[in-house]
Motif scaffolding. Structure first.
Motif, PDB file in Angstrom:
ATOM      1  N   ILE A  65       0.898  -1.104   0.024  1.00 48.53           N
ATOM      2  CA  ILE A  65       0.006   0.101   0.023  1.00 48.53           C
ATOM      3  C   ILE A  65       0.937   1.125   0.022  1.00 48.53           C
ATOM      4  CG2 ILE A  65      -1.639   1.247   1.204  1.00 48.53           C
ATOM      5  CD1 ILE A  65      -2.731  -1.362   2.505  1.00 48.53           C
ATOM      6  N   TYR A  66       0.897   2.115  -1.036  1.00 48.48           N
ATOM      7  CA  TYR A  66       1.411   3.266  -1.089  1.00 48.48           C
ATOM      8  C   TYR A  66       0.515   4.389  -1.058  1.00 48.48           C
ATOM      9  CZ  TYR A  66       5.137   0.426  -3.374  1.00 48.48           C
ATOM     10  OH  TYR A  66       6.245  -0.228  -3.736  1.00 48.48           O
ATOM     11  N   CYS A  67       0.923   5.575  -0.163  1.00 45.21           N
ATOM     12  CA  CYS A  67       0.101   6.669  -0.080  1.00 45.21           C
ATOM     13  C   CYS A  67       0.810   7.943  -0.488  1.00 45.21           C
ATOM     14  CB  CYS A  67      -0.277   6.788   1.444  1.00 45.21           C
ATOM     15  SG  CYS A  67      -1.171   5.302   2.190  1.00 45.21           S
ATOM     16  N   ILE A  68       0.100   8.751  -1.072  1.00 46.38           N
ATOM     17  CA  ILE A  68       0.766  10.006  -1.589  1.00 46.38           C
ATOM     18  C   ILE A  68       0.260  11.147  -0.579  1.00 46.38           C
ATOM     19  CG2 ILE A  68      -0.976  10.487  -3.144  1.00 46.38           C
ATOM     20  CD1 ILE A  68       1.047  12.075  -4.645  1.00 46.38           C
ATOM     21  N   GLY A  69       1.490  11.766  -0.002  1.00 49.64           N
ATOM     22  CA  GLY A  69       1.024  13.041   0.866  1.00 49.64           C
ATOM     23  C   GLY A  69       0.643  14.340   0.134  1.00 49.64           C
ATOM     24  N   ARG A  70      -0.171  15.137   0.644  1.00 50.24           N
ATOM     25  CA  ARG A  70      -0.340  16.499   0.315  1.00 50.24           C
ATOM     26  C   ARG A  70      -0.729  16.737  -1.010  1.00 50.24           C
ATOM     27  NH1 ARG A  70       4.328  18.715   4.315  1.00 50.24           N
ATOM     28  NH2 ARG A  70       3.625  17.672   6.151  1.00 50.24           N
ATOM     29  N   ASN A  71      -1.632  15.952  -1.566  1.00 49.72           N
ATOM     30  CA  ASN A  71      -1.898  15.926  -3.146  1.00 49.72           C
ATOM     31  C   ASN A  71      -3.155  16.823  -3.650  1.00 49.72           C
ATOM     32  OD1 ASN A  71      -1.038  15.213  -5.746  1.00 49.72           O
ATOM     33  ND2 ASN A  71      -2.672  13.430  -5.926  1.00 49.72           N
ATOM     34  N   GLY A  80       1.065  23.161   6.215  1.00 52.71           N
ATOM     35  CA  GLY A  80       2.202  23.859   6.145  1.00 52.71           C
ATOM     36  C   GLY A  80       3.011  23.625   5.261  1.00 52.71           C
ATOM     37  N   SER A  81       2.516  23.208   3.996  1.00 54.67           N
ATOM     38  CA  SER A  81       3.576  23.388   2.664  1.00 54.67           C
ATOM     39  C   SER A  81       3.025  24.141   1.719  1.00 54.67           C
ATOM     40  CB  SER A  81       3.520  21.675   2.156  1.00 54.67           C
ATOM     41  OG  SER A  81       3.995  20.965   3.219  1.00 54.67           O
ATOM     42  N   ASP A  82       3.988  24.311   0.720  1.00 57.18           N
ATOM     43  CA  ASP A  82       3.686  24.932  -0.491  1.00 57.18           C
ATOM     44  C   ASP A  82       3.501  23.950  -1.630  1.00 57.18           C
ATOM     45  OD1 ASP A  82       3.730  26.683  -2.589  1.00 57.18           O
ATOM     46  OD2 ASP A  82       5.462  27.968  -2.120  1.00 57.18           O
ATOM     47  N   PRO A  83       2.183  24.087  -2.241  1.00 58.42           N
ATOM     48  CA  PRO A  83       1.979  23.122  -3.118  1.00 58.42           C
ATOM     49  C   PRO A  83       2.520  23.477  -4.497  1.00 58.42           C
ATOM     50  CG  PRO A  83      -0.123  24.186  -2.802  1.00 58.42           C
ATOM     51  CD  PRO A  83       0.988  24.681  -1.717  1.00 58.42           C
ATOM     52  N   THR A  84       2.819  24.541  -4.883  1.00 61.18           N
ATOM     53  CA  THR A  84       3.440  25.110  -6.027  1.00 61.18           C
ATOM     54  C   THR A  84       4.883  24.653  -6.095  1.00 61.18           C
ATOM     55  OG1 THR A  84       4.256  27.301  -5.156  1.00 61.18           O
ATOM     56  CG2 THR A  84       1.931  27.149  -6.023  1.00 61.18           C
ATOM     57  N   ARG A  85       5.645  24.520  -4.956  1.00 60.06           N
ATOM     58  CA  ARG A  85       6.879  24.060  -5.074  1.00 60.06           C
ATOM     59  C   ARG A  85       7.235  22.674  -4.792  1.00 60.06           C
ATOM     60  NH1 ARG A  85      10.239  28.350  -1.839  1.00 60.06           N
ATOM     61  NH2 ARG A  85       8.706  28.051  -0.362  1.00 60.06           N
ATOM     62  N   GLU A  86       6.480  22.017  -3.786  1.00 60.30           N
ATOM     63  CA  GLU A  86       6.841  20.731  -3.200  1.00 60.30           C
ATOM     64  C   GLU A  86       6.660  19.468  -4.345  1.00 60.30           C
ATOM     65  OE1 GLU A  86       6.414  18.943   1.178  1.00 60.30           O
ATOM     66  OE2 GLU A  86       4.564  19.093   0.185  1.00 60.30           O
ATOM     67  N   PRO A  87       7.670  18.860  -4.503  1.00 56.28           N
ATOM     68  CA  PRO A  87       7.234  17.498  -5.425  1.00 56.28           C
ATOM     69  C   PRO A  87       6.540  16.496  -4.473  1.00 56.28           C
ATOM     70  CG  PRO A  87       9.527  17.524  -4.608  1.00 56.28           C
ATOM     71  CD  PRO A  87       8.736  18.762  -4.014  1.00 56.28           C
ATOM     72  N   PRO A  88       5.748  15.407  -5.289  1.00 57.57           N
ATOM     73  CA  PRO A  88       5.024  14.474  -4.361  1.00 57.57           C
ATOM     74  C   PRO A  88       5.910  13.686  -3.477  1.00 57.57           C
ATOM     75  CG  PRO A  88       5.322  13.685  -6.861  1.00 57.57           C
ATOM     76  CD  PRO A  88       5.768  15.131  -6.520  1.00 57.57           C
ATOM     77  N   PHE A  89       5.347  13.134  -2.455  1.00 55.79           N
ATOM     78  CA  PHE A  89       6.159  12.220  -1.407  1.00 55.79           C
ATOM     79  C   PHE A  89       5.267  11.093  -1.247  1.00 55.79           C
ATOM     80  CE2 PHE A  89       4.050  14.973   1.571  1.00 55.79           C
ATOM     81  CZ  PHE A  89       3.887  14.118   2.808  1.00 55.79           C
ATOM     82  N   PHE A  90       5.883   9.877  -0.799  1.00 61.34           N
ATOM     83  CA  PHE A  90       5.065   8.762  -0.724  1.00 61.34           C
ATOM     84  C   PHE A  90       5.491   8.009   0.688  1.00 61.34           C
ATOM     85  CE2 PHE A  90       5.310   9.595  -5.315  1.00 61.34           C
ATOM     86  CZ  PHE A  90       3.994   9.337  -5.544  1.00 61.34           C
ATOM     87  N   PHE A  91       4.486   7.434   1.341  1.00 60.90           N
ATOM     88  CA  PHE A  91       4.948   6.522   2.522  1.00 60.90           C
ATOM     89  C   PHE A  91       4.001   5.158   2.286  1.00 60.90           C
ATOM     90  CE2 PHE A  91       1.242   9.172   3.721  1.00 60.90           C
ATOM     91  CZ  PHE A  91       0.391   8.321   4.003  1.00 60.90           C
ATOM     92  N   GLN A  92       4.191   4.292   3.001  1.00 62.46           N
ATOM     93  CA  GLN A  92       3.508   3.150   2.928  1.00 62.46           C
ATOM     94  C   GLN A  92       3.211   2.484   4.085  1.00 62.46           C
ATOM     95  OE1 GLN A  92       6.014   0.074   1.102  1.00 62.46           O
ATOM     96  NE2 GLN A  92       7.277   1.212   0.184  1.00 62.46           N
ATOM     97  N   LYS A  93       1.986   1.831   3.905  1.00 59.42           N
ATOM     98  CA  LYS A  93       1.205   0.948   4.997  1.00 59.42           C
ATOM     99  C   LYS A  93       1.606  -0.460   4.696  1.00 59.42           C
ATOM    100  CE  LYS A  93      -2.617   4.483   5.782  1.00 59.42           C
ATOM    101  NZ  LYS A  93      -2.637   4.791   7.274  1.00 59.42           N
ATOM    102  N   PRO A  94       1.317  -1.103   5.818  1.00 58.08           N
ATOM    103  CA  PRO A  94       1.464  -2.799   5.567  1.00 58.08           C
ATOM    104  C   PRO A  94       0.076  -3.237   5.026  1.00 58.08           C
ATOM    105  CG  PRO A  94       1.134  -2.404   7.762  1.00 58.08           C
ATOM    106  CD  PRO A  94       1.410  -0.823   7.184  1.00 58.08           C
ATOM    107  N   SER A  95       0.266  -4.404   4.398  1.00 60.03           N
ATOM    108  CA  SER A  95      -0.999  -4.969   3.443  1.00 60.03           C
ATOM    109  C   SER A  95      -2.277  -5.181   4.647  1.00 60.03           C
ATOM    110  CB  SER A  95      -0.821  -5.949   2.813  1.00 60.03           C
ATOM    111  OG  SER A  95      -0.251  -7.114   3.728  1.00 60.03           O
ATOM    112  N   ASP A  96      -1.733  -5.621   5.710  1.00 60.17           N
ATOM    113  CA  ASP A  96      -3.035  -5.934   6.737  1.00 60.17           C
ATOM    114  C   ASP A  96      -3.286  -4.471   7.743  1.00 60.17           C
ATOM    115  OD1 ASP A  96      -0.653  -5.282   8.520  1.00 60.17           O
ATOM    116  OD2 ASP A  96      -0.495  -7.260   9.531  1.00 60.17           O
ATOM    117  N   ALA A  97      -2.856  -3.409   7.255  1.00 64.94           N
ATOM    118  CA  ALA A  97      -3.737  -2.362   7.479  1.00 64.94           C
ATOM    119  C   ALA A  97      -5.244  -2.178   6.770  1.00 64.94           C
ATOM    120  CB  ALA A  97      -2.989  -1.108   7.158  1.00 64.94           C
ATOM    121  N   ILE A  98      -5.362  -2.911   5.817  1.00 64.27           N
ATOM    122  CA  ILE A  98      -6.730  -3.036   5.240  1.00 64.27           C
ATOM    123  C   ILE A  98      -7.589  -3.219   6.250  1.00 64.27           C
ATOM    124  CG2 ILE A  98      -8.060  -4.273   3.431  1.00 64.27           C
ATOM    125  CD1 ILE A  98      -6.238  -2.317   2.178  1.00 64.27           C
ATOM    126  N   GLN A  99      -9.086  -2.618   5.998  1.00 68.10           N
ATOM    127  CA  GLN A  99     -10.122  -2.963   6.658  1.00 68.10           C
ATOM    128  C   GLN A  99     -11.241  -2.750   5.504  1.00 68.10           C
ATOM    129  OE1 GLN A  99     -11.861  -0.524   9.631  1.00 68.10           O
ATOM    130  NE2 GLN A  99     -13.550  -1.944  10.363  1.00 68.10           N
TER     131      GLN A  99
END
Length: 270
Positions: A65-71, A80-99
């Motif tokens: 599971i990939y998640c994109i932040g501040r999209n 607290g971010s500037d959407p005109t300058r910040e590139p996308p960033f990602f984080f992950q959750k484990p597959s068993d986070a699914i409900q």
């Protein structure tokens, strides 16, 4: 030494060598695990697929599971971010986070431990059936099997606390049942989701409201960017970011989520 003695000595050496080879090939202790066996089993994580009509029941096997932040621009600003300058960033959750949350039902969602500031984030989820590295943006949507409605639930106080200490904040994002999701609808049935309303209500009051075309980075761009950092595979899910006005919920609250063209997702915090 006579020729007969030499032959007897040679035959004895051959027999000794054969015995040694035979000893090496002796089967292992029957009580020992066989190659490829496992000491215990782990249940796979799957999400039901809604192919419509009389199509046979199928489920989507979840790998990562990939998640994109501040999209969404407004959400980036509220964080607290500037959407005109910040590139996308990602984080992950484990597959068993699914409900899994079935349409037409209100699922019980447990308020997690360690937090006093538990937040909702409604998101479009893209489910991949193809992968690769360095996928061009113009071919990225070929990787998408289907879409679902999901929530990225967040222990916000823990996320912010770890961020303030410049430490990883998985504890705020990657916990049990932190990724509620509805059924996956195949692209062949629905097409791609590039527009349409997305909203979330708490106890009947609208908290988040936007349209999918407010995304800073489209699903195709997300896939392309992700594939530069990770090799993507079938079974990967991408939670594509949330609109502004994320906020807290407490026990007893009812969350209702919506994306045009997908069944609504509802859960009760317990």
């Amino acid at each position: 030494m006579t020729d007969l003695s030499k032959r007897q000595l040679l035959q004895g050496s051959v027999l000794m060598t054969a015995g040694a080879v035979t000893a090496c090939a002796t089967p292992a202790d029957p009580a020992a695990p066989r190659p490829g066996s496992q000491p215990f089993s782990v249940s796979p994580t799957t999400v039901p697929i809604d192919a419509g009509g009389s199509a046979p029941a199928q489920s989507f096997p979840v790998r990562r599971i990939y998640c994109i932040g501040r999209n969404y621009a407004a959400h980036a600003r509220e964080m607290g971010s500037d959407p005109t300058r910040e590139p996308p960033f990602f984080f992950q959750k484990p597959s068993d986070a699914i409900q899994y949350v079935a349409p037409g039902r209100v699922a019980d969602h447990p308020y997690p431990s360690l937090t006093r500031n538990y937040h909702y984030e409604v998101e479009l989820v893209a489910a991949l059936h193809r992968g690769g590295r360095n996928i061009p943006r113009e071919r990225a949507l070929d990787c998408v099997y289907g879409y679902a409605l999901g929530l990225d639930m967040t222990r916000r106080d823990l996320q912010r606390g770890m961020g303030d200490q410049k430490k990883p904040w998985e504890i705020g994002k990657s916990f049990d049942q932190s990724a509620p999701i509805g059924p996956i609808y195949p692209v062949a049935r629905t097409g791609h989701y590039t527009a349409g309303a997305i909203w979330l209500k708490v106890n009947g009051q609208t908290k988040q409201q936007a349209t999918l075309n407010h995304m800073i980075w489209s699903v195709a761009e997300q896939i392309s960017q992700l594939s530069e950092a990770f090799e993507l595979f079938p079974g990967d899910l991408i939670y594509s970011g949330t609109p502004e006005n994320v906020g807290p919920v407490v026990r007893g609250d009812l969350i209702e989520c919506h994306i045009d063209g997908l069944p609504e997702l509802s859960l009760r915090i317990v």
